[in-house]
Design a protein around this motif. Structure first.
Motif, PDB file in Angstrom:
ATOM      1  N   HIS A   1       7.638  16.051   6.163  1.00 27.68           N
ATOM      2  CA  HIS A   1       8.309  14.751   6.283  1.00 27.68           C
ATOM      3  C   HIS A   1       7.452  13.775   7.088  1.00 27.68           C
ATOM      4  O   HIS A   1       7.883  13.194   8.087  1.00 27.68           O
ATOM      5  N   VAL A   2       6.218  13.593   6.627  1.00 28.21           N
ATOM      6  CA  VAL A   2       5.265  12.821   7.402  1.00 28.21           C
ATOM      7  C   VAL A   2       4.270  12.149   6.475  1.00 28.21           C
ATOM      8  O   VAL A   2       4.039  12.573   5.340  1.00 28.21           O
ATOM      9  N   GLU A   3       3.697  11.056   6.962  1.00 25.25           N
ATOM     10  CA  GLU A   3       2.620  10.341   6.279  1.00 25.25           C
ATOM     11  C   GLU A   3       1.341  10.579   7.078  1.00 25.25           C
ATOM     12  O   GLU A   3       1.318  10.362   8.292  1.00 25.25           O
TER      13      GLU A   3
ATOM     14  N   GLN B   1       7.633   4.064   3.263  1.00 22.49           N
ATOM     15  CA  GLN B   1       6.924   5.101   2.530  1.00 22.49           C
ATOM     16  C   GLN B   1       7.866   6.223   2.124  1.00 22.49           C
ATOM     17  O   GLN B   1       7.649   6.894   1.105  1.00 22.49           O
ATOM     18  N   ALA B   2       8.959   6.421   2.874  1.00 25.05           N
ATOM     19  CA  ALA B   2       9.945   7.435   2.495  1.00 25.05           C
ATOM     20  C   ALA B   2      10.619   7.065   1.176  1.00 25.05           C
ATOM     21  O   ALA B   2      10.837   7.924   0.310  1.00 25.05           O
TER      22      ALA B   2
ATOM     23  N   LEU C   1       0.803  -1.221   0.000  1.00 25.02           N
ATOM     24  CA  LEU C   1       0.000   0.000   0.000  1.00 25.02           C
ATOM     25  C   LEU C   1       0.833   1.267   0.000  1.00 25.02           C
ATOM     26  O   LEU C   1       0.274   2.365   0.050  1.00 25.02           O
ATOM     27  N   PHE C   2       2.172   1.158  -0.058  1.00 27.53           N
ATOM     28  CA  PHE C   2       2.993   2.367  -0.167  1.00 27.53           C
ATOM     29  C   PHE C   2       2.586   3.127  -1.432  1.00 27.53           C
ATOM     30  O   PHE C   2       2.527   2.558  -2.521  1.00 27.53           O
ATOM     31  N   SER C   3       2.318   4.407  -1.297  1.00 27.17           N
ATOM     32  CA  SER C   3       1.821   5.195  -2.432  1.00 27.17           C
ATOM     33  C   SER C   3       2.974   5.648  -3.323  1.00 27.17           C
ATOM     34  O   SER C   3       3.917   6.292  -2.860  1.00 27.17           O
ATOM     35  N   ILE C   4       2.892   5.304  -4.599  1.00 29.59           N
ATOM     36  CA  ILE C   4       3.876   5.736  -5.594  1.00 29.59           C
ATOM     37  C   ILE C   4       3.132   6.515  -6.670  1.00 29.59           C
ATOM     38  O   ILE C   4       2.401   5.930  -7.477  1.00 29.59           O
TER      39      ILE C   4
ATOM     40  N   ALA D   1       5.466  15.006   2.030  1.00 25.34           N
ATOM     41  CA  ALA D   1       4.391  14.339   2.768  1.00 25.34           C
ATOM     42  C   ALA D   1       3.552  13.481   1.839  1.00 25.34           C
ATOM     43  O   ALA D   1       3.451  13.741   0.637  1.00 25.34           O
ATOM     44  N   VAL D   2       2.941  12.463   2.427  1.00 22.63           N
ATOM     45  CA  VAL D   2       1.968  11.609   1.735  1.00 22.63           C
ATOM     46  C   VAL D   2       0.662  11.704   2.509  1.00 22.63           C
ATOM     47  O   VAL D   2       0.630  11.466   3.722  1.00 22.63           O
ATOM     48  N   VAL D   3      -0.406  12.076   1.821  1.00 15.10           N
ATOM     49  CA  VAL D   3      -1.729  12.186   2.427  1.00 15.10           C
ATOM     50  C   VAL D   3      -2.579  11.041   1.891  1.00 15.10           C
ATOM     51  O   VAL D   3      -2.779  10.931   0.684  1.00 15.10           O
TER      52      VAL D   3
END
Length: 471
Positions: free
Chosen positions: A271-273, A165-166, A16-19, A255-257
């Protein structure tokens, strides 16, 4: 050709890591199908993260077609996964770890693989070589998977080991900025961005709304139906999921939302999910639970009424049927309309609530009880909002604050101070939609009674949203 996406116990949520707006497992499936792997098995465990990967695949028919999900609480060998997936015995298998994504056509190597197998090392593209490690893919022939004769070769294109995720965000930034191809004409080598490039490095999915006064610093991806409100500052290196909302004045970078997440007014994250009610630092996976829905909330419709409430309403309807019949007769004799219907926002579509128009309390109560029995209304909830959009409130705030639990017994007066302005009352409705429960309902009903008896104003459970920064 047959392929297996093998579970990695250390990273059960890797799929599920967003790319660039799509989860890693979908990128893997796209790549495997481009290199002619038509049958794919995805190995999952019994943990919640693996179940979430399985749920995502089941909801996306185009990618989930011909994909076999193999559930195993204990580790299985690739051949064991293949047998459970129904693959023929002894066929060559391409084994891709759940944390590896590659690009390029491996067909020549797969065709020339020796019977005892092959290990293919895929070096990362230059754009992310300093951040991610090479990816490794195995080809199992008819021989033993542990055969010492298995050799390692360097693949013809690129690959990456996505452990967190980073890492996925670093790869996303390279794709969105054009340092890794996103052109479908490049075939397996490309990571296709399912969006339109509005300006260099700024991509927006179908139905995304970006305010003119929002400041976007590339690379940025805004998912389908997501909303970026006026005054928001987004970027660099930000991926916003589908149906998410970045409210006015919010600031995001690196960031990833996640999907359906609301980032509140004026908050700042770096620098956050981000997910509803949760922030996770990318560097060390430190987690911060955010209990204030006005800082990090969840976008979506109102919760559904419970079966107990609906059954109780139906029982009351049976008891009140004679009274309702008499009230209906009186309404007819007095020349009053039976009821008025009002369409109110809800998810997935607006619903029509019955609003009493007779002025005869028993009949109006019976009409509203019918809505409760049908699941349109709660026993305790809010009344429809009829004031329009107050000045300063964003479209996203208005739409989400309208899709709230409507009730037979309304507790609007208990949410805020009587002198509160319209925007504060909207935010109070949003708070109630996220926090609704029997304890909250009981407290608000008591507040309304105290206010009605004139023993003091109702207290306001809503407070201004503080700024939250994760450096």
């Amino acid at each position: 050709m047959y392929a297996i996406i093998a579970r990695v116990a250390e990273s059960p949520d890797a799929g599920l890591f967003s790319i660039a707006g799509r989860p890693l497992v979908s990128r893997q499936l796209q790549w495997l199908r481009e290199i002619q792997c038509r049958r794919v098995a995805v190995q999952i465990g019994a943990d919640a993260a693996s179940m979430a990967v399985a749920a995502w695949l089941s909801e996306h028919d185009a990618l989930g077609a011909d994909v076999a999900l193999v559930l195993a609480a204990a580790p299985l060998s690739p051949r064991g996964v293949a047998r459970r997936a129904g693959f023929p015995d002894g066929v060559p298998l391409v084994v891709v770890p759940a944390t590896v994504l590659g690009g390029g056509d491996l067909a020549p190597l797969l065709a020339a693989a020796p019977p005892h197998g092959l290990t293919i090392r895929l070096d990362p593209p230059e754009a992310v070589a300093a951040r991610v490690e090479p990816g490794v893919v195995r080809v199992l022939g008819q021989g033993d998977a542990g055969d010492p004769r298995v050799e390692e070769v360097v693949g013809p294109s690129w690959g990456a080991l996505i452990r967190s995720q980073a890492d996925a965000l670093a790869l996303s930034a390279a794709v969105l900025s054009g340092r890794i191809s996103s052109d479908p004409a490049d075939g397996p080598r490309a990571i296709i961005v399912h969006a339109a490039e509005r300006s260099p490095g700024v991509w927006a999915g179908r139905g995304a709304l970006i305010a003119r006064t929002a400041e976007l610093t590339p690379p940025v991806f805004v998912g389908a139906r997501a909303v970026v409100c006026s005054g928001a500052r987004v970027g660099p290196s930000v991926v916003i999921g589908g149906d998410a909302v970045v409210e006015s004045g919010a600031a995001l970078s690196h960031a990833v939302v996640h999907d359906d997440t609301i980032v509140g007014v004026g908050v700042s994250f770096s620098h956050v999910e981000l997910a509803p009610h949760r922030a996770v630092r990318l560097a060390d996976r430190a987690r911060l639970d955010v209990h204030d829905a006005l800082v990090l909330g969840q976008r979506g419709g109102a919760p559904a009424p419970g079966l107990v409430a609906r059954a109780l309403a139906l029982a009351l309807l049976v008891l009140l049927a004679p009274l309702g019949a008499l009230a209906s007769l009186a309404s007819y004799l007095l020349g009053r309309g039976a009821a008025a219907r009002v369409e109110v926002p809800a998810a997935p579509a607006p619903i029509a609530l019955v609003e009493g128009a007779t002025g005869i309390a028993p009949l109006d109560a019976v009409l509203r009880l019918w809505d409760v029995a049908l699941g349109r209304r709660f026993l305790v909830g809010l009344s429809p909002w009829k004031e329009g959009r107050p000045e300063g409130a964003s479209d996203a705030l208005l739409s989400d604050a309208l899709a709230v639990p409507y009730g037979l017994v309304t507790i609007d007066a208990g949410l805020t101070h009587p002198g509160a302005d319209a925007e504060t009352r909207l935010r109070a409705r949003l708070w109630y939609a996220r926090q609704k429960g029997w304890l909250v309902d009981a407290a608000l009903v008591l507040r309304c009674l105290v206010c009605a008896l004139g023993r003091g104003p109702a207290a306001a459970p809503v407070r201004p949203a503080p700024a939250v920064e994760i450096p």
